[in-house]
Design a protein around this motif. Sequence first.
Motif, PDB file in Angstrom:
ATOM      1  N   LEU A  30     -24.246  15.035  28.555  1.00 54.37           N
ATOM      2  CA  LEU A  30     -23.391  15.226  27.372  1.00 54.37           C
ATOM      3  C   LEU A  30     -23.039  13.884  26.740  1.00 54.37           C
ATOM      4  O   LEU A  30     -23.098  13.719  25.512  1.00 54.37           O
ATOM      5  N   ALA A 379     -28.096  19.756  27.407  1.00 56.66           N
ATOM      6  CA  ALA A 379     -26.842  19.200  26.905  1.00 56.66           C
ATOM      7  C   ALA A 379     -26.602  19.620  25.465  1.00 56.66           C
ATOM      8  O   ALA A 379     -25.473  19.981  25.082  1.00 56.66           O
ATOM      9  N   LEU A 383     -23.390  21.628  23.864  1.00 59.96           N
ATOM     10  CA  LEU A 383     -22.583  21.139  22.747  1.00 59.96           C
ATOM     11  C   LEU A 383     -22.507  22.172  21.635  1.00 59.96           C
ATOM     12  O   LEU A 383     -21.449  22.362  21.013  1.00 59.96           O
TER      13      LEU A 383
END
Length: 409
Positions: A30, A379, A383
């Motif tokens: 992330l 990731a 998000l």
Amino acid sequence: MVAQRITVVSTFAPDHCGIASYTSYLVAALLAEDEDVEVTVVTPSRAVPHRDGRFRVVPVPVHGADYPAQLAPVVAATRPDVVHIQHEFGIFGADERFPRLLTALAHAGLPAVVTMHTVHTDLSVDLGCGWSRGFSLDGVAIEAHQRAIGERAGLLIVHHEQSMRQTLIRQGLPEDAVVAIPHGTLHLRPGAIGRADSVPAGSPLLVAPGYLRRSKNLEVVIEAFALIAAGRPEARLWVGGYRRDSGTQGLAYLDSCVEKAQRAGIGDQLVVTRDPVSEQVMSAALASADVVFCVYDEDTRSVSGILHRALGAGAIVVASRRPKFQELAEVCDELLVDPGRPVELARLVDRILDDDGFRAAVQAPLRHLALRTAWPVVARAHLDAYTRVARRTVAVVHGGSPVPALSGR
């Protein structure tokens, strides 16, 4: 609204735990994927308070049974845009406490995403890692409990479509309440990892990695290896991981497997690592392996972190024909075996070792799966999920105060 402040609730290092390892990989991905993101890990583990730029660790020693009352205010104090809880029944149990934690976060106006690393049905038998923490399904209406989690979370994340997401939908959750995001894969650069001293230079080298417990089926792996090693005096079987049960039963089981190998005449070809294995040693073993064994005899609807570690190392993985390995079934069903049949396992491994065309054919879809589940890809999917949930919370603002949508819809 873009979710920039993310608080992850999870076990964490130094705990030897698959969820802790998963969280460390997710957090790193992330932070690498979006330079505006800040991540805080709130953990009940024996961690040390830590801050490093956009990342910090906040330990919360949990005393007694009432973890919601202890976790919720600490999470709220981090002022997150979204809370992401890494859920496992062996950590949170299967009673009213976890839904109560979600309700407390909702009342504080904090949108919560929950990754359910294991999904059960009313017919489940195996408990995954829960057995080592005293978790039991006895007397638990597990499908109703999972439905309650989904109704209170802003979004559920699971790792498999058919065996996990569709199961939760069948149990009563709406389709938009659950999203499937695969476990991430860490890609190792060829030649970047050397050989560790504890990993034998066998040819072929067969590797059975991971947290060792009875359901990992080591005795069947040894039976199969005895057949594979016949006529292969240089073959080695490396068993490395962490003995989850450090009590008398765990020691007796591991000792019985070693004795089984000795009786089969392959004791000198078996290497067992009894202590926790470092990331470097595990990477070296997987990168050196001709075949990696994941032939677990368990019915858990979950995911294998070791499978993805092996994929990232470029290894060929042989696994059980079980829900846990749905990803492998979808790309190369020929690499799945009945975990109760060592002869079937041995025949498959012999073909991988001896048939160049077959070996090349099964490697191709494994490479594709590894690329499709690379941590940067995973990731970005997370998000996007965070932003979706954060925007939904803003959309229900009324009179200047957030009114959290407990069902996430």
